[in-house]
Scaffold this active site. Sequence first.
Site, PDB file in Angstrom:
ATOM      1  N   ASN A   1      -5.289  -3.674   4.362  1.00 32.52           N
ATOM      2  CA  ASN A   1      -4.757  -1.938   5.593  1.00 32.52           C
ATOM      3  C   ASN A   1      -6.459  -1.962   5.903  1.00 32.52           C
ATOM      4  O   ASN A   1      -7.244  -2.477   5.189  1.00 32.52           O
ATOM      5  CB  ASN A   1      -4.506  -1.256   5.586  1.00 32.52           C
ATOM      6  CG  ASN A   1      -3.924  -0.127   3.665  1.00 32.52           C
ATOM      7  OD1 ASN A   1      -5.896   0.092   4.011  1.00 32.52           O
ATOM      8  ND2 ASN A   1      -3.042  -0.473   3.088  1.00 32.52           N
TER       9      ASN A   1
ATOM     10  N   GLY B   1       3.261  -4.502  -1.151  1.00 35.21           N
ATOM     11  CA  GLY B   1       3.700  -5.600  -0.651  1.00 35.21           C
ATOM     12  C   GLY B   1       2.863  -6.442  -1.912  1.00 35.21           C
ATOM     13  O   GLY B   1       2.254  -6.378  -2.951  1.00 35.21           O
ATOM     14  N   VAL B   2       2.381  -8.057  -1.217  1.00 28.09           N
ATOM     15  CA  VAL B   2       0.733  -8.785  -1.397  1.00 28.09           C
ATOM     16  C   VAL B   2       0.427  -8.014  -2.031  1.00 28.09           C
ATOM     17  O   VAL B   2      -0.435  -8.016  -3.402  1.00 28.09           O
ATOM     18  CB  VAL B   2       0.566  -9.675  -0.754  1.00 28.09           C
ATOM     19  CG1 VAL B   2       0.336  -9.747   0.348  1.00 28.09           C
ATOM     20  CG2 VAL B   2       0.626 -10.863  -1.536  1.00 28.09           C
ATOM     21  N   ASP B   3      -0.671  -6.907  -1.343  1.00 27.52           N
ATOM     22  CA  ASP B   3      -1.847  -5.980  -1.641  1.00 27.52           C
ATOM     23  C   ASP B   3      -1.327  -5.216  -3.223  1.00 27.52           C
ATOM     24  O   ASP B   3      -2.208  -5.826  -4.462  1.00 27.52           O
ATOM     25  CB  ASP B   3      -2.233  -4.742  -0.656  1.00 27.52           C
ATOM     26  CG  ASP B   3      -2.877  -4.482  -0.624  1.00 27.52           C
ATOM     27  OD1 ASP B   3      -4.155  -4.946  -1.334  1.00 27.52           O
ATOM     28  OD2 ASP B   3      -3.504  -3.283   0.278  1.00 27.52           O
TER      29      ASP B   3
ATOM     30  N   ASP C   1       4.667 -16.737  -6.593  1.00 29.38           N
ATOM     31  CA  ASP C   1       3.736 -15.035  -6.360  1.00 29.38           C
ATOM     32  C   ASP C   1       2.363 -15.827  -5.893  1.00 29.38           C
ATOM     33  O   ASP C   1       1.680 -16.456  -7.001  1.00 29.38           O
ATOM     34  CB  ASP C   1       4.036 -14.275  -7.876  1.00 29.38           C
ATOM     35  CG  ASP C   1       3.104 -13.797  -7.532  1.00 29.38           C
ATOM     36  OD1 ASP C   1       1.751 -13.742  -6.656  1.00 29.38           O
ATOM     37  OD2 ASP C   1       3.459 -12.841  -8.493  1.00 29.38           O
ATOM     38  N   ILE C   2       1.575 -15.313  -4.852  1.00 27.56           N
ATOM     39  CA  ILE C   2       0.684 -15.623  -4.975  1.00 27.56           C
ATOM     40  C   ILE C   2      -0.164 -15.063  -5.888  1.00 27.56           C
ATOM     41  O   ILE C   2      -1.348 -16.312  -6.166  1.00 27.56           O
ATOM     42  CB  ILE C   2      -0.200 -15.145  -3.433  1.00 27.56           C
ATOM     43  CG1 ILE C   2      -1.449 -15.948  -3.078  1.00 27.56           C
ATOM     44  CG2 ILE C   2      -0.780 -14.365  -3.732  1.00 27.56           C
ATOM     45  CD1 ILE C   2      -1.384 -15.527  -1.138  1.00 27.56           C
TER      46      ILE C   2
ATOM     47  N   SER D   1       1.074 -10.376   7.580  1.00 30.03           N
ATOM     48  CA  SER D   1       2.379  -9.673   8.202  1.00 30.03           C
ATOM     49  C   SER D   1       3.376  -9.670   8.312  1.00 30.03           C
ATOM     50  O   SER D   1       4.491  -9.087   9.667  1.00 30.03           O
ATOM     51  CB  SER D   1       1.451  -9.479   9.881  1.00 30.03           C
ATOM     52  OG  SER D   1       0.111  -8.742   9.916  1.00 30.03           O
ATOM     53  N   THR D   2       3.364 -10.701   7.926  1.00 32.92           N
ATOM     54  CA  THR D   2       5.754 -10.878   7.778  1.00 32.92           C
ATOM     55  C   THR D   2       6.251  -9.411   7.144  1.00 32.92           C
ATOM     56  O   THR D   2       7.556  -9.992   7.200  1.00 32.92           O
ATOM     57  CB  THR D   2       5.681 -12.404   7.344  1.00 32.92           C
ATOM     58  OG1 THR D   2       5.578 -12.729   5.880  1.00 32.92           O
ATOM     59  CG2 THR D   2       5.140 -13.340   8.288  1.00 32.92           C
TER      60      THR D   2
ATOM     61  N   TYR E   1       4.772  -4.977   7.562  1.00 30.19           N
ATOM     62  CA  TYR E   1       3.876  -5.446   9.757  1.00 30.19           C
ATOM     63  C   TYR E   1       4.670  -5.421  10.419  1.00 30.19           C
ATOM     64  O   TYR E   1       3.951  -5.825  11.527  1.00 30.19           O
ATOM     65  CB  TYR E   1       2.704  -5.913   9.400  1.00 30.19           C
ATOM     66  CG  TYR E   1       1.026  -4.703   8.668  1.00 30.19           C
ATOM     67  CD1 TYR E   1       2.081  -3.662   8.309  1.00 30.19           C
ATOM     68  CD2 TYR E   1      -0.117  -5.639   8.788  1.00 30.19           C
ATOM     69  CE1 TYR E   1       0.663  -2.134   7.673  1.00 30.19           C
ATOM     70  CE2 TYR E   1      -1.136  -3.969   8.216  1.00 30.19           C
ATOM     71  CZ  TYR E   1      -0.464  -3.266   7.456  1.00 30.19           C
ATOM     72  OH  TYR E   1      -1.305  -1.948   7.227  1.00 30.19           O
TER      73      TYR E   1
HETATM   74  N1  AR6 Z   1       2.802 -13.516  -3.625  1.00 26.76           N
HETATM   75  C1  AR6 Z   1       3.132 -13.932  -1.851  1.00 26.76           C
HETATM   76  N2  AR6 Z   1       3.740 -13.170  -0.714  1.00 26.76           N
HETATM   77  C2  AR6 Z   1       3.699 -11.993  -0.992  1.00 26.76           C
HETATM   78  C3  AR6 Z   1       3.516 -11.115  -2.201  1.00 26.76           C
HETATM   79  C4  AR6 Z   1       3.395 -11.850  -3.460  1.00 26.76           C
HETATM   80  N3  AR6 Z   1       3.547 -11.457  -4.909  1.00 26.76           N
HETATM   81  N4  AR6 Z   1       4.423  -9.937  -2.134  1.00 26.76           N
HETATM   82  C5  AR6 Z   1       5.433  -9.957  -1.280  1.00 26.76           C
HETATM   83  N5  AR6 Z   1       4.761 -11.065   0.105  1.00 26.76           N
HETATM   84  P1  AR6 Z   1       2.879  -7.959   3.120  1.00 26.76           P
HETATM   85  P2  AR6 Z   1       2.345  -7.202   5.681  1.00 26.76           P
HETATM   86  C6  AR6 Z   1       4.699 -11.580   1.282  1.00 26.76           C
HETATM   87  O1  AR6 Z   1       4.304  -6.085   3.246  1.00 26.76           O
HETATM   88  O2  AR6 Z   1       3.301  -7.553   6.228  1.00 26.76           O
HETATM   89  C7  AR6 Z   1       0.724  -3.595   2.681  1.00 26.76           C
HETATM   90  O3  AR6 Z   1       1.345  -1.773   1.985  1.00 26.76           O
HETATM   91  C8  AR6 Z   1       5.584 -10.836   2.047  1.00 26.76           C
HETATM   92  O4  AR6 Z   1       7.552 -11.872   1.460  1.00 26.76           O
HETATM   93  O5  AR6 Z   1       2.369  -7.595   1.572  1.00 26.76           O
HETATM   94  O6  AR6 Z   1       0.655  -7.894   6.048  1.00 26.76           O
HETATM   95  C9  AR6 Z   1      -0.796  -3.923   2.893  1.00 26.76           C
HETATM   96  O7  AR6 Z   1      -1.498  -2.516   2.192  1.00 26.76           O
HETATM   97  C10 AR6 Z   1       5.336 -11.121   3.306  1.00 26.76           C
HETATM   98  O8  AR6 Z   1       6.644 -12.544   3.480  1.00 26.76           O
HETATM   99  O9  AR6 Z   1       1.995  -7.567   4.287  1.00 26.76           O
HETATM  100  C11 AR6 Z   1      -0.700  -3.200   4.113  1.00 26.76           C
HETATM  101  O10 AR6 Z   1      -0.427  -1.869   4.497  1.00 26.76           O
HETATM  102  C12 AR6 Z   1       3.801 -10.848   3.567  1.00 26.76           C
HETATM  103  O11 AR6 Z   1       3.297 -11.070   1.850  1.00 26.76           O
HETATM  104  C13 AR6 Z   1       0.764  -3.244   4.317  1.00 26.76           C
HETATM  105  O12 AR6 Z   1       1.438  -3.893   3.189  1.00 26.76           O
HETATM  106  C14 AR6 Z   1       3.649 -10.300   3.696  1.00 26.76           C
HETATM  107  O13 AR6 Z   1       3.934  -9.299   3.094  1.00 26.76           O
HETATM  108  C15 AR6 Z   1       0.473  -5.520   4.716  1.00 26.76           C
HETATM  109  O14 AR6 Z   1       1.342  -5.427   5.741  1.00 26.76           O
END
Ligand code: AR6
Length: 177
Positions: free
Chosen positions: A28, A36-38, A14-15, A125-126, A129
């Site tokens: 976004n 997600g991470v956001d 977890d970052i 993005s993985t 997105y």
């Molecule tokens: N720590 C590290 N990585 C993480 C964590 C965490 N706590 N949680 C998820 N990931 P995503 P995107 C990974 O969906 O694809 C949001 O709603 C996850 O497994 O967070 O760029 C934004 O507001 C994946 O590998 O971001 C945007 O609307 C990576 O983080 C949209 O999602 C990115 O997944 C952006 O989509």
Amino acid sequence: MSHNTDKITVVKGDITKITVDVIVNAANTSLLGGGGVDGAIHRAGGPEILEGCRNILAKQGGCKVGEAVITTAGKLAAKYVIHTVGPVWNGGKNHEIEKLESCYYNALRLAAENGCRSIAFPNISTGIYRFPKELAAQISIRVITQFLMADTTLTQVKIVCFDDDNFRLVNQLVMQA
Ligand code: AR6
């Protein structure tokens, strides 16, 4: 291992728990948070991060795909959060590769401009997105190693992978680089 990959560490987890000068958020264009991470970064860092994002919104009206902005990290151990907006994968005909390259490059540039020595990236993005993980991993390693060749401010880049696939793919590439 080449000189530049010495500075890259691949971490599973977890970052929000990582201690570095700056954490990168996969945001976004609204900068107002999401899943997600956001969502995890805003929850763990508290309302100061959203306040910082709102100030940027008022000044420049959001953040375009491929660009990056910097705010406080609130309650996180990091000093800053860099918010970058990755491309939504749409089959690859919409400059998704160039846009993801820009995310990594602009985040690294902004970190170095702000005197950061260590930075942590998620796999931008993985998730929501849907960018193909292997291609995204290649892009991340390519841009980071190229940047480290020219920059001497950053001494540590952590790639924090939340899922097993990303962890395996990124690790493989770092070992080969
Ligand atoms: N720590 C590290 N990585 C993480 C964590 C965490 N706590 N949680 C998820 N990931 P995503 P995107 C990974 O969906 O694809 C949001 O709603 C996850 O497994 O967070 O760029 C934004 O507001 C994946 O590998 O971001 C945007 O609307 C990576 O983080 C949209 O999602 C990115 O997944 C952006 O989509």
